[in-house]
Every structure is written in C-alpha cells, then in structure tokens.
Enzyme design. Sequence first.
Site, PDB file in Angstrom:
ATOM      1  N   GLU A  98       0.830  -1.209   0.000  1.00 59.44           N
ATOM      2  CA  GLU A  98       0.000   0.000   0.000  1.00 59.44           C
ATOM      3  C   GLU A  98       0.863   1.257   0.000  1.00 59.44           C
ATOM      4  O   GLU A  98       0.544   2.239  -0.671  1.00 59.44           O
ATOM      5  CB  GLU A  98      -0.946   0.013   1.210  1.00 59.44           C
ATOM      6  CG  GLU A  98      -2.056  -1.021   1.126  1.00 59.44           C
ATOM      7  CD  GLU A  98      -2.949  -0.836  -0.094  1.00 59.44           C
ATOM      8  OE1 GLU A  98      -3.012   0.278  -0.640  1.00 59.44           O
ATOM      9  OE2 GLU A  98      -3.573  -1.825  -0.532  1.00 59.44           O
ATOM     10  N   CYS A 254     -13.205   1.198 -14.624  1.00 58.63           N
ATOM     11  CA  CYS A 254     -13.682   2.582 -14.520  1.00 58.63           C
ATOM     12  C   CYS A 254     -12.463   3.510 -14.536  1.00 58.63           C
ATOM     13  O   CYS A 254     -12.201   4.249 -13.599  1.00 58.63           O
ATOM     14  CB  CYS A 254     -14.497   2.764 -13.227  1.00 58.63           C
ATOM     15  SG  CYS A 254     -15.434   4.293 -13.199  1.00 58.63           S
ATOM     16  N   CYS A 261     -17.591   0.833 -19.667  1.00 62.87           N
ATOM     17  CA  CYS A 261     -18.886   0.740 -18.978  1.00 62.87           C
ATOM     18  C   CYS A 261     -19.650  -0.527 -19.373  1.00 62.87           C
ATOM     19  O   CYS A 261     -20.378  -1.101 -18.557  1.00 62.87           O
ATOM     20  CB  CYS A 261     -19.725   1.970 -19.265  1.00 62.87           C
ATOM     21  SG  CYS A 261     -18.959   3.482 -18.656  1.00 62.87           S
ATOM     22  N   CYS A 264     -18.796  -3.288 -17.067  1.00 67.18           N
ATOM     23  CA  CYS A 264     -18.744  -2.920 -15.649  1.00 67.18           C
ATOM     24  C   CYS A 264     -19.760  -3.722 -14.818  1.00 67.18           C
ATOM     25  O   CYS A 264     -20.951  -3.762 -15.160  1.00 67.18           O
ATOM     26  CB  CYS A 264     -19.032  -1.434 -15.519  1.00 67.18           C
ATOM     27  SG  CYS A 264     -19.066  -0.899 -13.808  1.00 67.18           S
TER      28      CYS A 264
HETATM   29 FE1  SF4 Z   1     -17.516   3.549 -14.102  1.00 73.29          FE
HETATM   30 FE2  SF4 Z   1     -19.013   1.390 -14.312  1.00 73.29          FE
HETATM   31 FE3  SF4 Z   1     -20.156   3.757 -14.093  1.00 73.29          FE
HETATM   32 FE4  SF4 Z   1     -18.912   3.131 -16.330  1.00 73.29          FE
HETATM   33  S1  SF4 Z   1     -20.722   2.133 -15.515  1.00 73.29           S
HETATM   34  S2  SF4 Z   1     -18.738   5.051 -15.204  1.00 73.29           S
HETATM   35  S3  SF4 Z   1     -17.222   1.881 -15.577  1.00 73.29           S
HETATM   36  S4  SF4 Z   1     -18.904   2.764 -12.534  1.00 73.29           S
END
Ligand code: SF4
Length: 454
Positions: A98, A254, A261, A264
């Site tokens: 970390e 992200c 997305c 995601c």
């Molecule tokens: Fe981020 Fe997932 Fe939202 Fe896209 S859908 S902006 S990858 S959290």
Amino acid sequence: MSQLRAVAAGGLRRSGGRAGPPARQSGKGASPRGGTPAPPPAAHLFRDPAEIEALRGNLLAWYDRCKRELPWRTLVRVGDIGASALIPALLPAVWVSEIMLQQTQVATVIDYYNRWMQKWPTLQALAQASLEEVNELWAGLGYYSRGKRLQEAARKVVSELAGRMPRTAEDLQKLLPGVGRYTAGAIASISYGQATGVVDGNVIRVLCRLRCIGADSSSPAVVDRLWDMANALVDRSRPGDFNQALMELGATVCVPKAPLCGECPVKQHCRAQRRKLFGKPTPVPDVEDCGVGGCPLCPPAAEPWDSSLGVTNFPRKAAKKQPRVARTATCVLERRGCHGAPEYLIVQRPSSGLLAGLWEFPSLPLAQGLQEEKQREALADHLQAWMGWPVVAGDLRFIGEVIHIFSHIHQTYVVYSLPLDGDVTLDPALSPSRWVTAEEFHASAVSTAMKKVL
Ligand code: SF4
C-alpha cells in the site's frame, strides 16, 4: 489528457489521474455557514439497503472472477488462519504494497515489492535495516520519504509496541508514522477484517461516477462525503476484498479516460452511466442535477454536464498548481580507478528535505535567469570551496541538460563534467562522499534523476 480541461481560471478539471489518497485524510467538513453540515441530497447517496447489497454482491463476484494476480494478494488474511505468530511476516505485505502503490503504478511496484519482501520479510528484519539499505532498495521508486517512514514505523512497532501491529484503522493512523487514513483503512480491512472503507484516487473516481458527484473531489467537504459513502458500502463479511474490488474496478474498468462501462459489474447502479445513456431530458428523474439548489455535490452551475464527455464528466478536481521551476548545476567528477575503469564522485544529500539521504553528483542550485558563463563560474567556485583546491571554470565541460519532473518541481539539471588526474581530498566537515564505479553507482541510493545525468 484530452478529456481533461481546465474549465476556467480557477475552475475544475474533469476526471482523474493516478490513484493517490486524497489530500485530506481526516476530519469533517463544515457547512458554508459553519456548524453541522447539512445531509447531502438523496441523489448522491446510497440509501436503499437492497441496492447496497446488490452492489456488494455484483462487485465481489466480479472481483473473484477477474482480479489481477498480484504478489501481495497471494497472502491470506491474518484472521483467516488465526495464527498470531504469523503477524510479523504477513502484515508488512499489505503495508509495504500500500505504501509503495501511493502515487505509483502497479507494474512499477511489483519488482520493488518482491525485492523488499525477500530482504525484509518481517517487521523485525525491517526494523534492523539501515536507512542506507532502505534508500538503496527504494532508489528509482520516487517519493523517498515513504521508505524511510515505513522503516521508522516498523522500528516503532518493534521497540514501543512489543512487536504487535495495531489492528484497527484508528490505531494504525494514530500510532504509526507515515500511515494516513487511506493506508490505515487498507491494512485494517485487508489484514484484520475490520469493516472500514478506503478512499483513494480510484475509489474517488468510481464513487463520483456512481453518484454523479461533480463538485471538486479534492475539497474537504466532498472527501468527507466519499469516506462516509465508502464506510457505508463496505461489505461487512469481506471488507478487505470489497475495498480491493472497488480499487481494482477503478484501476482496470472505470479508468480515467475511456471507462469500459459495457463490462462494468456495477453499471446498473451507476448514475453517470444512466445520465449518459438517457441524455437530457431524462426519463429517470433522479439522474438529473439533483434538484437541490446550490447542491454542494453537483457540478457547479458555471461548469455543467458536458454531453460530449459522458461519464468522464466525473470526477472533477480543482486545476493543479503549476510546479515550481528549478535549475541545478551538477558536475560529474571522473577519474581512472585502479583497474582503469572510470570512477565517479558522489556526495550524500542532507538527511531531511527533498531526496533526503540519497547520493548525487556534486550539485549547486542556480538562481533563475543566470547566464551559462555565470552558471559555470558559480559551479567552479562551489567545487573549489568543497575540494579545497583551484577549479578553473573553463575546465568544466558542458554536457547538456537533463529534465526531471518531481511532483511539485520542474527540475532542470545543467550537467558538466570534470576529469581528474588524481584523488581529491574533501573537507570531512562537509557531506559524506565516495568514489564509485558505474556499477556501484547504479546499486547505490541514487535518484532516477541522477541516473539520467550519468
Ligand atoms: Fe464507471 Fe461502471 Fe459507471 Fe462506467 S458504468 S462510469 S465503468 S462505474
């Protein structure tokens, strides 16, 4: 970064860079008028317990399937094996990784981490190391005070805490030098299973997108809200995995510029994504600006949602301060060693301040705007005072300039060389110094900037 733009002088820039802990590590924000801050509008919160459960489950399932194999993840949690005797060997793994990962890419850290853990697998071993050894291993990783404070903290645990690491985020932050709120939360959750959240640059990006938070994400008020959110979301039975999953999502899916997305695992919970899909006006009322006038978490009215940026409208940060510009004259003093190979003289920097305790070629900070001739004379005077015999400015050969960017300094090294026939006697009252071969130079505690100079 094409999608980042300073919106106006003193305005915000969109999306983020490398994941680092936020500038502010603790404390509560106050309302503009002082007193207790008003609760944030519902649109920026996770209020539905069923949604929180679903998000945890989706994120953890994805993490179990897709997490990267990283050396510090091969260790099990201390609590999983219930063996306190293993604490000295286990805990530094999370702690070291970390600390190394602050402001530094995973790919860069892996080799340093492996060498560190091989050399100092326990707190006791690290406590017995010298600062010189720590600097040598850390050389090239940057932000050198991190290694120094890591070792100071290990010494404190061994000498003052009977070798027992603090186990809660609160104690870790309170008792150990160099352990801020983020690192304390990471160690406590990953190593000891404490249900406490973490907020680093990756988490900031994910949370700001999930809840359309467009106010300055480095401001104390927003940082406090993000910590509250991270603490509320963290999975109670797998807090360490949940925190790593949230950070992993920010690091691999992200991401700042082109988030994936479509892949995601939490897209159904993401208000930035919904806003992008539905545009404006939207059929989903709660994805509009939250409807609360002067909302402290929405984008400022002067810098509204820009549909060409999609989800990368979030997060936003105040425009970065320009780094300070500095110039330093540095001289590579060279002689023939006993086997004919060249040797170079290096001196040690002071034990505090920038690059504390590291070795470098004799160097002199320069005033801005100094002509080349004056630079050379100033450097010759500096070397003369230091070596105790005449140095002619004309003998210094100009080699070129090396630029190195520190986090807050744009540093130019103006490089000269000076071949010497014999040894030089240095004033022992000045900095420690030594002659090294090229190989010894690279194995020494020298900064990346000095390696560029050579
Ligand atoms: Fe981020 Fe997932 Fe939202 Fe896209 S859908 S902006 S990858 S959290």
